[in-house]
Write a protein that holds these residues in place. Structure first.
Motif, PDB file in Angstrom:
ATOM      1  N   ILE A  29      27.356 -41.075  34.817  1.00 37.29           N
ATOM      2  CA  ILE A  29      25.915 -40.988  34.586  1.00 37.29           C
ATOM      3  C   ILE A  29      25.645 -39.728  33.772  1.00 37.29           C
ATOM      4  N   THR A  30      24.845 -39.886  32.734  1.00 32.10           N
ATOM      5  CA  THR A  30      24.459 -38.745  31.907  1.00 32.10           C
ATOM      6  C   THR A  30      23.111 -38.234  32.395  1.00 32.10           C
ATOM      7  N   PRO A  31      23.040 -37.004  32.898  1.00 31.79           N
ATOM      8  CA  PRO A  31      21.771 -36.454  33.387  1.00 31.79           C
ATOM      9  C   PRO A  31      20.710 -36.472  32.286  1.00 31.79           C
ATOM     10  N   GLY A  32      19.484 -36.878  32.672  1.00 30.50           N
ATOM     11  CA  GLY A  32      18.371 -36.880  31.736  1.00 30.50           C
ATOM     12  C   GLY A  32      18.211 -38.165  30.949  1.00 30.50           C
ATOM     13  N   TYR A  33      19.181 -39.076  31.015  1.00 32.04           N
ATOM     14  CA  TYR A  33      19.063 -40.360  30.319  1.00 32.04           C
ATOM     15  C   TYR A  33      18.469 -41.394  31.264  1.00 32.04           C
ATOM     16  N   GLN A  47      22.067 -37.890  41.479  1.00 28.66           N
ATOM     17  CA  GLN A  47      20.968 -38.189  42.382  1.00 28.66           C
ATOM     18  C   GLN A  47      19.744 -38.518  41.535  1.00 28.66           C
ATOM     19  N   VAL A  48      18.935 -39.473  41.991  1.00 28.27           N
ATOM     20  CA  VAL A  48      17.733 -39.860  41.262  1.00 28.27           C
ATOM     21  C   VAL A  48      16.728 -38.710  41.305  1.00 28.27           C
ATOM     22  N   VAL A  49      16.250 -38.300  40.139  1.00 31.92           N
ATOM     23  CA  VAL A  49      15.216 -37.266  40.077  1.00 31.92           C
ATOM     24  C   VAL A  49      13.874 -37.836  39.639  1.00 31.92           C
ATOM     25  N   LEU A  50      13.897 -38.976  38.954  1.00 38.18           N
ATOM     26  CA  LEU A  50      12.668 -39.640  38.531  1.00 38.18           C
ATOM     27  C   LEU A  50      12.882 -41.145  38.587  1.00 38.18           C
ATOM     28  N   PHE A  51      11.974 -41.837  39.259  1.00 45.75           N
ATOM     29  CA  PHE A  51      12.057 -43.286  39.377  1.00 45.75           C
ATOM     30  C   PHE A  51      10.700 -43.856  38.992  1.00 45.75           C
ATOM     31  N   LYS A  52      10.696 -44.843  38.084  1.00 45.89           N
ATOM     32  CA  LYS A  52       9.441 -45.451  37.628  1.00 45.89           C
ATOM     33  C   LYS A  52       9.497 -46.959  37.817  1.00 45.89           C
ATOM     34  N   ALA A  67      15.280 -45.253  36.076  1.00 42.31           N
ATOM     35  CA  ALA A  67      15.698 -44.097  36.868  1.00 42.31           C
ATOM     36  C   ALA A  67      16.374 -43.074  35.971  1.00 42.31           C
ATOM     37  N   MET A  68      16.150 -41.800  36.294  1.00 41.55           N
ATOM     38  CA  MET A  68      16.855 -40.691  35.643  1.00 41.55           C
ATOM     39  C   MET A  68      17.556 -39.921  36.745  1.00 41.55           C
ATOM     40  N   TYR A  69      18.740 -39.406  36.431  1.00 43.81           N
ATOM     41  CA  TYR A  69      19.591 -38.751  37.420  1.00 43.81           C
ATOM     42  C   TYR A  69      19.852 -37.296  37.044  1.00 43.81           C
ATOM     43  N   ASN A  70      20.230 -36.498  38.060  1.00 46.59           N
ATOM     44  CA  ASN A  70      20.657 -35.121  37.803  1.00 46.59           C
ATOM     45  C   ASN A  70      22.176 -35.083  37.676  1.00 46.59           C
ATOM     46  N   ALA A  71      22.732 -33.890  37.558  1.00 49.04           N
ATOM     47  CA  ALA A  71      24.180 -33.730  37.380  1.00 49.04           C
ATOM     48  C   ALA A  71      24.975 -34.177  38.610  1.00 49.04           C
TER      49      ALA A  71
END
Length: 124
Positions: A37-41, A82-87, A75-79
Motif C-alpha cells: 500500500i502506498t500511503p496517501g494514494y 491503517q485507514v486514515v481517510l474513508f469516503k 480509502a487512503m492509508y498511512n505508512a
C-alpha cells in the motif's frame, strides 16, 4: 503461404501478444487489498467493512470498475497500512467521510462527517 505473408502474420501475433501482456500489466485491475500500500494514494471498492472502529475496503478494484456502481468507497492509508481517510459515495456524490487518527499505532479517534450535519467524534 509465402514467406512475407508468414512474417506478417507472425509479427501481428507477436505484437498482439505483447500488447495483451502490457494491458494486463498496466490495466490496474487488482483484487483484494494490495500487499504494498502506498500511503496517501486512494484505493477503491464497492464493498466495505468495519475494522476496529474505522471502516476499511472490501475487495479492492480500480476506479473505473467501481465508478459504474451505485455506491462505492474510497480509502487512503498511512505508512502502517491503517485507514486514515474513508469516503462513501452514492451516485457519484460524497455521502459521508471518516477520518481516523492513531496514537502509538492504535486507533485513538474517528471523525465522521456528513454534508449538512455536525461531525460525529468518537474517542477510543
Amino acid at each position: 503461404m509465402k514467406a512475407t505473408q508468414f512474417q506478417f502474420v507472425f509479427r501481428s501475433l507477436n505484437i498482439g501478444f505483447i500488447t495483451g501482456i502490457f494491458l494486463v500489466t498496466v490495466s490496474g485491475t487488482t483484487w483484494g487489498i494490495p500487499s504494498q500500500i502506498t500511503p496517501g494514494y486512494s484505493y477503491f471498492s464497492n464493498e466495505y467493512h468495519e475494522n476496529g472502529g474505522c471502516y476499511d475496503l472490501g475487495e479492492e478494484k480500480n476506479l473505473e470498475e467501481v465508478y459504474k456502481n451505485f455506491n462505492y468507497y474510497e480509502a487512503m492509508y498511512n505508512a502502517l497500512q491503517q485507514v486514515v481517510l474513508f469516503k462513501a459515495y452514492k451516485q457519484e456524490k460524497l455521502e459521508w467521510k471518516m477520518t481516523c487518527d492513531y496514537r502509538d499505532g492504535h486507533l485513538s479517534r474517528t471523525v465522521t462527517e456528513r454534508p449538512g450535519q455536525p461531525a460525529e467524534i468518537k474517542s477510543y
